[in-house]
Motif scaffolding. Structure first.
Motif, PDB file in Angstrom:
ATOM      1  N   CYS A  57       0.871  -1.183   0.000  1.00 29.37           N
ATOM      2  CA  CYS A  57       0.000   0.000   0.000  1.00 29.37           C
ATOM      3  C   CYS A  57       0.903   1.226   0.000  1.00 29.37           C
ATOM      4  CB  CYS A  57      -0.926   0.001   1.214  1.00 29.37           C
ATOM      5  SG  CYS A  57      -2.156   1.340   1.193  1.00 29.37           S
ATOM      6  N   ALA A  58       1.584   1.446  -1.148  1.00 28.07           N
ATOM      7  CA  ALA A  58       2.609   2.487  -1.235  1.00 28.07           C
ATOM      8  C   ALA A  58       2.150   3.720  -1.992  1.00 28.07           C
ATOM      9  CB  ALA A  58       3.851   1.914  -1.908  1.00 28.07           C
ATOM     10  N   ARG A  59       1.098   3.595  -2.803  1.00 28.46           N
ATOM     11  CA  ARG A  59       0.648   4.709  -3.642  1.00 28.46           C
ATOM     12  C   ARG A  59      -0.625   5.333  -3.075  1.00 28.46           C
ATOM     13  NH1 ARG A  59       0.034   1.148  -8.924  1.00 28.46           N
ATOM     14  NH2 ARG A  59      -1.117   0.005  -7.308  1.00 28.46           N
ATOM     15  N   GLU A  60      -0.895   6.569  -3.448  1.00 31.19           N
ATOM     16  CA  GLU A  60      -2.090   7.253  -2.951  1.00 31.19           C
ATOM     17  C   GLU A  60      -3.361   6.520  -3.345  1.00 31.19           C
ATOM     18  OE1 GLU A  60      -2.225  11.321  -4.085  1.00 31.19           O
ATOM     19  OE2 GLU A  60      -0.389  11.875  -3.008  1.00 31.19           O
ATOM     20  N   SER A  61      -3.345   5.860  -4.495  1.00 29.36           N
ATOM     21  CA  SER A  61      -4.533   5.171  -4.984  1.00 29.36           C
ATOM     22  C   SER A  61      -4.736   3.799  -4.350  1.00 29.36           C
ATOM     23  CB  SER A  61      -4.452   5.009  -6.502  1.00 29.36           C
ATOM     24  OG  SER A  61      -3.309   4.232  -6.860  1.00 29.36           O
ATOM     25  N   ASP A  62      -3.728   3.284  -3.637  1.00 29.09           N
ATOM     26  CA  ASP A  62      -3.812   1.910  -3.150  1.00 29.09           C
ATOM     27  C   ASP A  62      -4.919   1.659  -2.129  1.00 29.09           C
ATOM     28  OD1 ASP A  62      -1.931   0.825  -4.823  1.00 29.09           O
ATOM     29  OD2 ASP A  62      -0.263   1.074  -3.432  1.00 29.09           O
ATOM     30  N   PRO A  63      -5.211   2.571  -1.183  1.00 31.93           N
ATOM     31  CA  PRO A  63      -6.319   2.295  -0.263  1.00 31.93           C
ATOM     32  C   PRO A  63      -7.640   2.048  -0.981  1.00 31.93           C
ATOM     33  CG  PRO A  63      -4.952   4.029   0.634  1.00 31.93           C
ATOM     34  CD  PRO A  63      -4.453   3.778  -0.754  1.00 31.93           C
ATOM     35  N   SER A  64      -7.942   2.841  -2.001  1.00 30.14           N
ATOM     36  CA  SER A  64      -9.191   2.632  -2.725  1.00 30.14           C
ATOM     37  C   SER A  64      -9.139   1.333  -3.529  1.00 30.14           C
ATOM     38  CB  SER A  64      -9.485   3.820  -3.649  1.00 30.14           C
ATOM     39  OG  SER A  64      -8.462   3.985  -4.617  1.00 30.14           O
ATOM     40  N   LEU A  97      -6.850  -5.270 -10.915  1.00 26.73           N
ATOM     41  CA  LEU A  97      -6.946  -3.942 -10.305  1.00 26.73           C
ATOM     42  C   LEU A  97      -5.665  -3.127 -10.433  1.00 26.73           C
ATOM     43  CD1 LEU A  97      -8.816  -4.981  -7.035  1.00 26.73           C
ATOM     44  CD2 LEU A  97      -9.743  -3.522  -8.845  1.00 26.73           C
ATOM     45  N   GLY A  98      -4.551  -3.767 -10.774  1.00 30.47           N
ATOM     46  CA  GLY A  98      -3.275  -3.069 -10.802  1.00 30.47           C
ATOM     47  C   GLY A  98      -2.696  -2.854  -9.422  1.00 30.47           C
ATOM     48  N   LEU A  99      -2.922  -3.820  -8.540  1.00 30.38           N
ATOM     49  CA  LEU A  99      -2.377  -3.766  -7.183  1.00 30.38           C
ATOM     50  C   LEU A  99      -1.048  -4.510  -7.103  1.00 30.38           C
ATOM     51  CD1 LEU A  99      -5.338  -4.440  -4.719  1.00 30.38           C
ATOM     52  CD2 LEU A  99      -3.666  -2.604  -4.507  1.00 30.38           C
ATOM     53  N   ALA A 100      -0.128  -3.994  -6.316  1.00 37.93           N
ATOM     54  CA  ALA A 100       1.134  -4.687  -6.062  1.00 37.93           C
ATOM     55  C   ALA A 100       0.910  -5.650  -4.904  1.00 37.93           C
ATOM     56  CB  ALA A 100       2.238  -3.695  -5.742  1.00 37.93           C
ATOM     57  N   ALA A 101       0.371  -6.812  -5.218  1.00 45.75           N
ATOM     58  CA  ALA A 101       0.064  -7.828  -4.213  1.00 45.75           C
ATOM     59  C   ALA A 101       0.088  -9.187  -4.884  1.00 45.75           C
ATOM     60  CB  ALA A 101      -1.299  -7.571  -3.583  1.00 45.75           C
TER      61      ALA A 101
END
Length: 394
Positions: free
Chosen positions: A96-103, A140-144
């Motif tokens: 959760c490193a980017r501003e958009s990651d929480p959403s 989603l383009g999440l780093a996970a």
């Protein structure tokens, strides 16, 4: 000729980890440091020797922590942005490193996560297999990603060549690509860093001294790919480059009007750094890629811990520089497709069952090299660089 250290004597493996500065960054915050599995430190030393670095290659793995002062924190990454969490069938690394990651994480679990996102994300993961996380994260383009070693092959450096006087155009950001460009610059290449006016390198917001270490002595160009003049200048920069370094998915480069295959056909060495290869939609950063690729330490109770600080980044940067300094297999242009996940997985050919007892005096701590100056502001050299290369200034 480079020789990949596939099999490493256990005593050598431990010695290299102890001298790397990684051990103090690995393990629980309230417990002793741990020696990681695998031989990444030994491989980093071999890459450093091939490149001709002034310090051992393994020392680059822990260098950023010498600037930030951050320390080990168990299943939370050194930088605090990534966590190791249990799934129904194993473990996963979630960033959760980017501003958009929480959403995006809220979209992942289809639930409002509020101000404290980790309990909700952890509860969702604990009831689902890693494969479901992998599929949804890529959409989603999440780093996970779940912990699963990659089987993709890793390119191997060939015979070292001189890069003295070569022109390097660096489109990369953060750590892996910039470290590659930094090492090429140290070897005598001219390095031009390229950013866009709306998306400068996010590492500029991090530790300034560390950013300057990697970018001082380089020239900075900012061009807008949304304008015809900007796209034309970008294309001409690539046309004049001997080496291109980038860390984007191919479709993002196509959006800039850049064609890696065409550049390679004309004789360019193209360094492509991605999370899991150019054909994969996966994204990732140094911490989540390293952990999800299997580079995880465990304490006596079996609890997992991150290894070092975003270790996939500097390890990849070293390999990328070594490949850029290699004679191309075909004697012409070459596209080196570097999967960070595959590289990390390749270091785990040797695993340990028991962690040896540590002698505190034998553990090296992260240390910093001195920067030769201050990194230029984004776009500070746009006009003089373009004019020097005979490119019209937008």
């Amino acid at each position: 000729m480079f020789t990949w250290p596939d099999t490493v004597d256990e005593a050598v493996r431990i010695r290299d980890w102890l001298s790397s500065g990684i051990v103090p960054l690995t393990g629980p915050s309230d417990g002793p440091p741990l020696i990681p599995p695998g031989n990444a430190a030994t491989i980093a030393d071999a890459l450093g020797s091939f490149i001709g670095t002034p310090v051992r290659g393994a020392r680059f793995l822990s260098e950023r922590a010498a600037f930030t002062g951050m320390n080990r924190n168990g299943n939370v990454s050194v930088g605090g942005k990534t966590r190791l969490l249990p799934t129904s069938d194993g473990w996963a690394a979630v960033s959760c490193a980017r501003e958009s990651d929480p959403s995006l994480l809220a979209a992942l679990i289809s639930h409002d996560i509020g101000n404290d996102l980790w309990p909700a994300v952890g509860a969702w993961l604990s009831e689902r297999p890693g494969a479901e996380l992998a599929e949804r994260a890529m959409l989603l383009g999440l780093a996970a990603a779940p912990v699963q070693r990659s089987t993709m092959p890793v390119p191997t450096p060939t015979t070292r060549r001189s890069v003295e006087g070569m022109l390097v155009v660096d489109f990369s950001a953060l750590w892996a690509g910039p470290l590659c460009a930094h090492l090429l610059g140290k070897a005598g290449a001219r390095v031009i860093k390229v950013e866009t006016p709306t998306r400068p390198d996010g590492a500029r917001l991090g530790n300034r001294e560390f950013y300057s270490l990697l970018h001082s002595g380089h020239e900075s160009v900012a061009l807008d790919p949304d304008t015809p003049a900007g796209r034309s200048a970008l294309a001409l920069l690539v046309e004049r480059a001997d080496i291109v370094v980038e860390a984007s998915r191919p479709r993002a480069l196509a959006g800039f009007g850049l064609d890696a295959d065409a550049a390679v056909a004309s004789g360019t060495t193209w360094i492509s750094i991605t999370a899991a290869g150019r054909d994969s939609p996966r994204i990732g950063f140094g911490d989540d890629i390293a952990a999800s690729s299997g580079l995880i330490a465990h304490d006596d109770a079996g609890s997992p811990a991150f290894v070092g600080d975003a270790i996939a980044d500097p390890l990849t940067g070293l390999l990328a520089a070594a490949l850029a300094m290699s004679e191309t297999p075909h004697g012409a242009g070459e596209l080196w497709d570097i999967s960070m996940a595959a590289l990390v997985s390749s270091t785990l050919s040797s695993l340990v069952v028991e962690t040896p007892k540590l002698d505190a005096e034998s553990i090296a701590f992260p240390c910093r090299r001195a920067s030769i100056g201050i990194a230029p502001a984004s776009g500070a050299d746009t006009e003089p660089v373009l004019r020097s290369l005979g490119i019209d200034v937008p």
